[in-house]
Write an enzyme that holds these catalytic residues in place. Structure first.
Site, PDB file in Angstrom:
ATOM      1  N   GLN A  44       0.877  -1.176   0.000  1.00  0.00           N
ATOM      2  CA  GLN A  44       0.000   0.000   0.000  1.00  0.00           C
ATOM      3  C   GLN A  44       0.913   1.224   0.000  1.00  0.00           C
ATOM      4  O   GLN A  44       1.983   1.198   0.596  1.00  0.00           O
ATOM      5  CB  GLN A  44      -0.873   0.040   1.262  1.00  0.00           C
ATOM      6  CG  GLN A  44      -2.006  -0.945   1.293  1.00  0.00           C
ATOM      7  CD  GLN A  44      -3.187  -0.553   0.412  1.00  0.00           C
ATOM      8  OE1 GLN A  44      -3.061   0.307  -0.451  1.00  0.00           O
ATOM      9  NE2 GLN A  44      -4.294  -1.219   0.621  1.00  0.00           N
ATOM     10  N   SER A  45       0.482   2.320  -0.649  1.00  0.00           N
ATOM     11  CA  SER A  45       1.391   3.446  -0.869  1.00  0.00           C
ATOM     12  C   SER A  45       1.794   4.192   0.390  1.00  0.00           C
ATOM     13  O   SER A  45       2.908   4.671   0.507  1.00  0.00           O
ATOM     14  CB  SER A  45       0.754   4.442  -1.818  1.00  0.00           C
ATOM     15  OG  SER A  45       0.595   3.831  -3.053  1.00  0.00           O
ATOM     16  N   SER A  46       0.888   4.334   1.334  1.00  0.00           N
ATOM     17  CA  SER A  46       1.220   5.168   2.490  1.00  0.00           C
ATOM     18  C   SER A  46       0.653   4.547   3.753  1.00  0.00           C
ATOM     19  O   SER A  46      -0.300   3.762   3.688  1.00  0.00           O
ATOM     20  CB  SER A  46       0.631   6.570   2.302  1.00  0.00           C
ATOM     21  OG  SER A  46      -0.770   6.470   2.300  1.00  0.00           O
ATOM     22  N   LYS A  86       4.639   1.923   1.636  1.00  0.00           N
ATOM     23  CA  LYS A  86       5.711   2.533   0.836  1.00  0.00           C
ATOM     24  C   LYS A  86       5.230   2.781  -0.576  1.00  0.00           C
ATOM     25  O   LYS A  86       4.554   1.946  -1.164  1.00  0.00           O
ATOM     26  CB  LYS A  86       6.931   1.615   0.823  1.00  0.00           C
ATOM     27  CG  LYS A  86       7.613   1.651   2.168  1.00  0.00           C
ATOM     28  CD  LYS A  86       8.862   0.839   2.195  1.00  0.00           C
ATOM     29  CE  LYS A  86       9.425   0.851   3.602  1.00  0.00           C
ATOM     30  NZ  LYS A  86      10.384  -0.211   3.815  1.00  0.00           N
TER      31      LYS A  86
END
Ligand SMILES: [Zn+2]
Length: 726
Positions: A44-46, A86
Site C-alpha cells: 500500500q502506498s502510504s 511505501k
C-alpha cells in the site's frame, strides 16, 4: 493469457480444454513453474492507506488463494508484505520489492502475483527491468486480469502497456492532488500547520493565539529584532533574560496545548521569515520535490524569493507586524551576511567603516584587510577578483575612520539632549517589557496551582488513588510557583526598579559629552561601528594611485550627502604633493648644520607629517630623506675628515693592526675619536706623535695580569676639535 478464474486444465487436471491453445494463448504453467515458489507481493502506498484501505489490503492477501487454485501447494505460496506503507514510485527503499527481485534472480520463483501491476511498480523503468528479469528466469506474472509470460510477444506488449499506464496513473493522481491543493491555497484556505503565536480554530480558520502571554512573547521577538538587527543578537538576549517561546505541539499527547520552550536560532529565523506574521497567506514558498528523486530524500531546503511564491494573499490573516516591516526583516539578515556586496554586522576589528566603504573608481565594496592588530586597510577587491591590472589603490583605515568619526560626532552634537532622553526611555521600556513578561509567567503559575487545587477538592476523597495523584500535581504546581517567585525576586534585585535621579543625571551628562563617550575605553569598536551605521549608509572614496589627494563622499541615512577632501597616507614620498617642500626644508636645515634629530624636531614643529599616518618625523626618516638627496656616502666622504683625522679602516692599515682592536682602543679612550652627526661614523684623530705612541703601544708586550703602561694608553691633549658638519 487466460483468466485466473479458469485455471488451465493442465494445472487443475480433469477438465477438458474448450478452445485450441493457439486461440486461448494461455501462458502455460509447467511442472517447472510449479516446482518453484509462487510469490504474492502486497503493498500500500502510504501508512494512511494501510490504516484506511483495509479492504484493498485484505484483497491483496486473499490473492494468495489464486496461486493455490493455479496448482501451487499452499505451503509453497510466499507472501511478501514488507512494503506496506511505501510508495511504488521507485524501487529504492522498498526492501520487499528487492527481496522479490532476489528471489526471481535466484530462480526460486515460478509465479509472481500482484493484485494490480501498479502494486509492483509505478515507474515504467523499474517495471520493464522487472518483467525482463522474469522473462529470463522463466517466471510467470499474474494480476487480477490474467497470467502473463514475459517471453510471449503479446504478453510483453500488454505488460509494457500496463507499466506505462501505471506510471501515467500516478502522474494523473498527483496532478489532480496538486491542482486540488493549489485551488484551495489560492483561496487562502490550505494550512498544513500554523507558526507559533497562531492557532487553528475548529472551523479551519486561523487566528492569533488566545493566550495573551504567548502573543506578547511573539511581539517581543519582532521588537527586539527591530532594535538589535540580528537573529543571533535576539537569540542571546532571550536566553539571557530567560524568555521562552510559546509552542503548541502538532501531535502527541499534548497536541494543541500551550508549552513554553527555549528559543532556538532556527525557530527565530522561521518567525522572522514567515509571512503569516504580517497577515499574508503564502503557499509554495519552497520548490517541491523534483521528479525522479529517490524516496527518503527531502526536497531542497532553499526558500524562493517572494515574487516566485505560488500564492500570496496580503491582509488575509490577523497580523503581528506590517508588510513593510516584514520586507525589511527579510533584507536585514541578508545585509548582515559577510559577503562582498553586503554591509555585514558590526565586529570588533579596529576598522570602523567595515562594509560601508565603496570604491569610487569601480563601485565595488571595499574589504577590510588587517595587517597587524591595529592596522587596517580598505582594499578594493575589484582588480583581484577580475584579474585585471592593479588600478584601485588601497586606503589606510585610520585616516578615513578619523574623518568619518569626526563628522558623525559633529552630526550627533545637536541631538545630545534628545539622545539622553531616548536612552532613558529605552531603559525604562526594556524594564517594563521584562516586568510584564514576569508578571504573566507568575499569573500562569498561579492559575495552574488553583486549577490543581480545584481538581483535588472536586475528587471524592474515598477515591484514594486519584486523590493521591491530584494532590501530587497540586504540590508540584506550588513548588514551581515558589521557584518562579524566587527567580522573579532575584531579577528584581538585579534590575533597578526605576532610574534614580543620579542615574538620569549621569545619562544626561554622558549624552552631552558624546566625544568623551566615543573615545571612552569602555566603548567597543562594535559599538562605534553600530553608531556610525545608524547615521551613515555608505562612504564612497575616490583615491588616485600616484597621489595622496583623496575625496570621501559620506552618504548619510536620509539621503543627504557630504563631500570631504583628505590626504591619504601613501607608500612613497614621491606620491606626496608636499614632497618638494619637505625636501627643501630638510636640505636647508642640514646645510644649517642641524643633526638628523634636530631636523626631525624642526619638521614636526612646523607641522609636517611623515608617510605613516598618525606618526611624527623620526631621525631615521630624516636620514633616509638625506640619503635620497645625495647626502649619502658620508662614510667615504674625505671632506668629513679634518687635519690628522682618520677613518678606523685607514688608521688600522697604517698601524698594521686589526680594525677591531683599534675600535676597542677608541672605545677605551686610548685614541681620540668622534662620531659624525648623521650616520654616526667613528672618526679617529692621530698626528705623527700619536701614531708613534700607538705603534709603541702595539709593540709593548704585556705580562700576565699586568696592564699597559699608562703613558702609552693616554692620548695627548688635542689642539682643537673640528666641529661636526654633515
Ligand atoms: Zn575599486
Amino acid at each position: 493469457m487466460k483468466t485466473l478464474e479458469s485455471p488451465p486444465a493442465s494445472a487443475v487436471g480433469g477438465e477438458v480444454e474448450v478452445a485450441p491453445r493457439s486461440l486461448l494463448r494461455s501462458a502455460p504453467i509447467t511442472p517447472a513453474h510449479l516446482e518453484r515458489l509462487a510469490i504474492v507481493y502486497v503493498r500500500q502506498s502510504s501508512p494512511k492507506q494501510v490504516l484506511e484501505n483495509r479492504e484493498s489490503t485484505a484483497r491483496q492477501y486473499a490473492f494468495a488463494e489464486q496461486a493455490v487454485a493455479l496448482g501451487w501447494p499452499r505451503q509453497r505460496v510466499v507472501i511478501i508484505d514488507e512494503d506496506l506503507g511505501k510508495s511504488g514510485r521507485t524501487a529504492e527503499g522498498r526492501s520487499g520489492f528487492q527481496r522479490l527481485v532476489t528471489e526471481v534472480t535466484l530462480n526460486h520463483a515460478g509465479l509472481v502475483l500482484g493484485l494490480e501491476m501498479s502494486r509492483l511498480a509505478r515507474s515504467s523503468k523499474d517495471w520493464q527491468a522487472f518483467f525482463e528479469m522474469c522473462a529470463i528466469f522463466g517466471t510467470l506474472i499474474a494480476d487480477e486480469d490474467g497470467l502473463y509470460d514475459g517471453n510471449d510477444p503479446n504478453d510483453r506488449l500488454i505488460l509494457g502497456l500496463k507499466g506505462l499506464m501505471s506510471e501515467m496513473e500516478l502522474h494523473v493522481m498527483r496532478n489532480r492532488l496538486d491542482h486540488g491543493r493549489l485551488n484551495k491555497a489560492r483561496r487562502g484556505e490550505l494550512f498544513f500547520s500554523v507558526p507559533l503565536g497562531y492557532v487553528r480554530l475548529p472551523s479551519g480558520k486561523v487566528d492569533l493565539d488566545p493566550d495573551e502571554q504567548a502573543r506578547a512573547a511573539v511581539r517581543l521577538v519582532f521588537e527586539k529584532f527591530e532594535e538589535l538587527g540580528s537573529i543571533h543578537a535576539v537569540f542571546f538576549w532571550m536566553i539571557e533574560h530567560g524568555i521562552q517561546l510559546p509552542v503548541r505541539p502538532r501531535q502527541g499527547a499534548n497536541k494543541g496545548r500551550l508549552e513554553w520552550r527555549r528559543a532556538s536560532l532556527s525557530t527565530l529565523a522561521q518567525v522572522l521569515h514567515h509571512p503569516m506574521y504580517a497577515g499574508a497567506y503564502a503557499y509554495g514558498r519552497r520548490p517541491g520535490a523534483r521528479k525522479g528523486r529517490g524516496a527518503g530524500e527531502r526536497p531542497p531546503r532553499q526558500w524562493l524569493p517572494i515574487d516566485q511564491w505560488q500564492v500570496l494573499i496580503r491582509d488575509h490573516l490577523p497580523a503581528y507586524i506590517t508588510w513593510e516591516q516584514f520586507l525589511s526583516n527579510q533584507e536585514r539578515p541578508k545585509q548582515n551576511q559577510p559577503r562582498p556586496d553586503t554591509r555585514g554586522t558590526p565586529r570588533n576589528g579596529c576598522a570602523l567603516l567595515a562594509g560601508l566603504v565603496v570604491c569610487g573608481r569601480c563601485g565595488w565594496r571595499r574589504q577590510v584587510a588587517y595587517g597587524s592588530k591595529d592596522k587596517a586597510q580598505y582594499r578594493c577587491p575589484h582588480d583581484r577578483d577580475t584579474a585585471t591590472a592593479q588600478t584601485c589603490c588601497g586606503l589606510s583605515a585610520g585616516v578615513l575612520d578619523d574623518l568619518v568619526s569626526a563628522q558623525v560626532l559633529r552630526a550627533l552634537e545637536p541631538a545630545a539632549l534628545e539622545l539622553s532622553l531616548q536612552a532613558q526611555g529605552d531603559l525604562r521600556r526594556e524594564r517594563e517589557r521584562l516586568e510584564k513578561h514576569w508578571k504573566q509567567k507568575l499569573q500562569r503559575a498561579r492559575y495552574d496551582v488553583e486549577l490543581a487545587e480545584r481538581r483535588y477538592q472536586a475528587v471524592d476523597p474515598e477515591n484514594r488513588l486519584v486523590a493521591a495523584t491530584l494532590e501530587r500535581q497540586w504540590e508540584d504546581g506550588l513548588r514551581q510557583e515558589r521557584q518562579l517567585k524566587e527567580e522573579y525576586e532575584r531579577w528584581c534585585r538585579q534590575t533597578l526598579p526605576q532610574l534614580s535621579a543620579a542615574d538620569e543625571a549621569r545619562i544626561t551628562a554622558l549624552a552631552s559629552d558624546i566625544p568623551g563617550l566615543w573615545h571612552s575605553p569602555r566603548t567597543t569598536n562594535a559599538d562605534r561601528q553600530a553608531i556610525i551605521r545608524c547615521l551613515v549608509e555608505r562612504v564612497v572614496v575616490h583615491a588616485e594611485r600616484d597621489s595622496e589627494r583623496a575625496e570621501a563622499t559620506i552618504h548619510w541615512a536620509g539621503g543627504y550627502e557630504s563631500r570631504h577632501a583628505f590626504a591619504r597616507p601613501v607608500t612613497t614620498y614621491g606620491q606626496r604633493s608636499d614632497f618638494d617642500q619637505i625636501m627643501g626644508r630638510v636640505v636647508a636645515l642640514r646645510e644649517a648644520g642641524k643633526t638628523a634629530e634636530g631636523i626631525a624636531a624642526a619638521l614636526n614643529a612646523e607641522g609636517y607629517r611623515p608617510l605613516r599616518y598618525g606618526r611624527s618625523f623620526s631621525p631615521k626618516v630624516v636620514r633616509d630623506l638625506l640619503l635620497l638627496r645625495g647626502f649619502a656616502g658620508e662614510r667615504n666622504d674625505a671632506a668629513l675628515l679634518g687635519p690628522n683625522e682618520w677613518h678606523v679602516k685607514a688608521l688600522a692599515r697604517k698601524l698594521k693592526m686589526s680594525r677591531v682592536r683599534l675600535w676597542d682602543w677608541a672605545r677605551r679612550g686610548w685614541v681620540h675619536s668622534r662620531r659624525t652627526a648623521v650616520q654616526k661614523v667613528v672618526i679617529l684623530w692621530a698626528d705623527h706623535e700619536e701614531i708613534r705612541r700607538l705603534q709603541a703601544l702595539l709593540r709593548s708586550k704585556r705580562r700576565c695580569m699586568q696592564s699597559y703602561p699608562t703613558e702609552l694608553t693616554t692620548p695627548k691633549e688635542r689642539a682643537s676639535k673640528r666641529p661636526a658638519r654633515r
